[in-house]
Design a protein around this motif. Structure first.
Motif, mmCIF file in Angstrom:
data_model
loop_
_atom_site.group_PDB
_atom_site.id
_atom_site.type_symbol
_atom_site.label_atom_id
_atom_site.label_comp_id
_atom_site.label_asym_id
_atom_site.label_seq_id
_atom_site.Cartn_x
_atom_site.Cartn_y
_atom_site.Cartn_z
ATOM 1 N N UNK A 183 0.814 -1.402 -0.065
ATOM 2 C CA UNK A 183 0.030 0.014 0.045
ATOM 3 C C UNK A 183 0.894 1.196 -0.027
ATOM 4 N N UNK A 184 1.910 1.331 0.860
ATOM 5 C CA UNK A 184 2.797 2.434 1.003
ATOM 6 C C UNK A 184 3.310 2.621 -0.608
ATOM 7 N N UNK A 185 4.019 1.854 -1.069
ATOM 8 C CA UNK A 185 4.422 1.829 -2.445
ATOM 9 C C UNK A 185 3.436 2.386 -3.428
ATOM 10 N N UNK A 186 2.139 2.039 -3.550
ATOM 11 C CA UNK A 186 0.943 2.298 -4.503
ATOM 12 C C UNK A 186 1.050 3.914 -4.228
ATOM 13 N N UNK A 187 1.026 4.358 -2.964
ATOM 14 C CA UNK A 187 0.734 5.853 -2.759
ATOM 15 C C UNK A 187 1.842 6.560 -2.909
ATOM 16 N N UNK A 188 3.052 5.876 -2.908
ATOM 17 C CA UNK A 188 4.297 6.447 -3.555
ATOM 18 C C UNK A 188 4.210 6.724 -4.910
ATOM 19 N N UNK A 189 3.621 5.929 -5.577
ATOM 20 C CA UNK A 189 3.461 5.967 -7.041
ATOM 21 C C UNK A 189 2.514 7.109 -7.372
ATOM 22 N N UNK A 190 1.509 7.491 -6.643
ATOM 23 C CA UNK A 190 0.446 8.467 -6.745
ATOM 24 C C UNK A 190 1.320 9.579 -6.881
ATOM 25 N N UNK A 191 2.363 9.803 -5.504
ATOM 26 C CA UNK A 191 3.016 10.983 -5.315
ATOM 27 C C UNK A 191 3.921 11.447 -6.263
ATOM 28 N N UNK A 192 4.622 10.363 -6.958
ATOM 29 C CA UNK A 192 5.607 10.466 -7.957
ATOM 30 C C UNK A 192 4.999 11.211 -9.009
ATOM 31 N N UNK A 193 4.005 10.412 -9.520
ATOM 32 C CA UNK A 193 3.166 10.995 -10.736
ATOM 33 C C UNK A 193 2.590 12.498 -10.535
ATOM 34 N N UNK A 194 2.112 12.746 -9.450
ATOM 35 C CA UNK A 194 1.531 13.979 -8.868
ATOM 36 C C UNK A 194 2.798 15.215 -9.081
ATOM 37 N N UNK A 195 3.827 14.452 -8.858
ATOM 38 C CA UNK A 195 5.103 15.638 -8.590
ATOM 39 C C UNK A 195 5.356 16.042 -10.340
ATOM 40 N N UNK A 196 5.449 14.745 -11.091
ATOM 41 C CA UNK A 196 5.819 14.804 -12.560
ATOM 42 C C UNK A 196 4.708 15.903 -12.969
ATOM 43 N N UNK A 197 3.463 15.687 -12.764
ATOM 44 C CA UNK A 197 2.403 16.242 -13.335
ATOM 45 C C UNK A 197 2.623 17.914 -13.195
#
Length: 384
Positions: A183-197
């Protein structure tokens, strides 16, 4: 208009169905998939002959850069999935899900990619579901006490007064509280993609898949979803073992609906950024699912056994509100629970097989394969 799509993890359970929908919609599709844990010279026999395949690792940023050539949109479905066995899995999860996403985003930056990104996220980012106390209103119970679980006390209680709670559908703006490494890594994915956006101005759509089931699920492994675990047990003539008291509420959503939501997010014009629950909107208990599956398999299949075993990383209830996806993405699940379970009861689960006819090794596709009759534009990821 989106014409060419890169699908990481596109040879896997969910990804392969997404590829099917995109090919049917007339899009050019390139798949990047590592095919783990299968051997590098094998692949599932359901791969769509209308797509191009590159078998390699999404953490290989140079390979990903080549795969991005000519691409208008990316569906990032490559991930190491499941709860895991124990904390010994932590490095693998962080490497595949965290670093894999970072490598993809870095390659997109190097390519000056200016299209849309659709991320396959998960309902696990919510942790426990949404709870209400008669006295305190909406509350967020902490992790369940191991001593309570050992005594069969599975329901979270109000953190303020200890009273019993009622549970509600989780909206996308609920607080996020991952309860295990995956779960922590899935949220990390969301945060990384949001930063890229934010840096690029490119749209990101995060699709929070709920409990996905259906054809092409991987056969029973320590990382398989509960539907696959139960289905594999029944195929072996073994009673499915239902943890806790079987009354845990989940939203079981069919893989064809999940693929349709993903394709809609990829092809919608204009893009629809933000986070969206991808769910049926009709929750069922884990025990109900096990019973329905056993009944659908038939032939004197053994009845499920409620064991009261538990895992500390599990949550009690989590099911979704589908309203935002319906209103903004135009997605509504179409496969009913009964229909989907009856189909799944007879579906063949995924096994690794030789590369199917029509898919051949290509000297122009490094570390991989492509379809000889496919679109001809050249370029992995883990299988989801």
């Amino acid at each position: 208009m989106v014409r060419r799509v890169l699908v990481t993890g596109g040879a896997g359970f969910i990804g392969s169905h997404v590829v099917d929908d995109l090919v049917t919609a007339g899009r050019e599709v390139r798949v990047l998939d590592s095919l783990t844990p299968g051997a590098p010279d094998s692949s599932p026999d359901y791969l769509n002959a209308g797509a191009e395949y590159v078998f390699g690792d999404v953490r290989d940023s140079e390979l990903v850069e080549r795969c991005l050539e000519g691409v208008d949109a990316v569906a990032h479905l490559a991930a190491k999935v499941g709860l895991g066995v124990d904390l010994g899995d932590i490095e693998e999860y962080v490497s595949h899900n965290g670093f894999g996403t970072a490598a993809l985003l870095g390659a997109m930056h190097a390519r000056s990619f200016a299209g849309r990104l659709v991320l396959g996220s998960s309902m696990v980012v919510y942790g426990e579901g949404r709870y209400r106390c008669d006295e305190h209103g909406l509350v967020a119970p902490g992790p369940r006490n191991p001593n309570d679980l050992a005594e069969g006390k599975f329901e979270p209680r109000c953190p303020g007064c200890g009273a019993a709670l009622s549970t509600e559908a989780v909206p996308e703006d609920a607080s996020l509280d991952p309860r295990n490494v995956y779960a922590a890594t899935k949220l990390h994915q969301e945060h990384l993609c949001a930063a890229w956006s934010r840096e690029t101005g490119c749209p990101v759509t995060a699709l929070r898949f709920h409990n996905v089931y259906g054809p092409r699920m991987r056969a029973n492994t320590p990382y398989a979803g509960v539907a696959s675990v139960f289905r594999s047990a029944l195929a072996a003539g073994i009673p499915p073992r239902v943890f806790e008291d079987g009354k845990q509420l989940r939203d079981f959503v069919h893989v064809r609906d999940v693929a349709r939501a993903t394709a809609r997010a990829l092809l919608a014009g204009p893009a629809v950024p933000g986070a969206f629950n991808v769910a049926s909107g009709s929750p069922h208990t884990v025990g109900e699912m096990a019973e329905a599956l056993a009944a659908a398999v038939g032939g004197g299949s053994p009845r499920p056994v409620v064991t009261e075993e538990f895992r500390l990383g599990d949550v009690r209830h989590v099911f979704a509100s589908p309203d935002r996806a319906r209103e903004q993405l135009g997605f509504r699940a179409a496969v009913s629970f009964g229909e989907g379970i009856r189909e799944f009861a007879l579906a063949r689960l995924r096994t690794d097989r030789p590369v199917p006819a029509g898919i051949s090794e290509s000297e122009n596709s490094p570390q991989g394969f492509r379809n000889d009759g496919a679109i001809g534009w050249r370029g992995g990821g883990e299988t989801q």
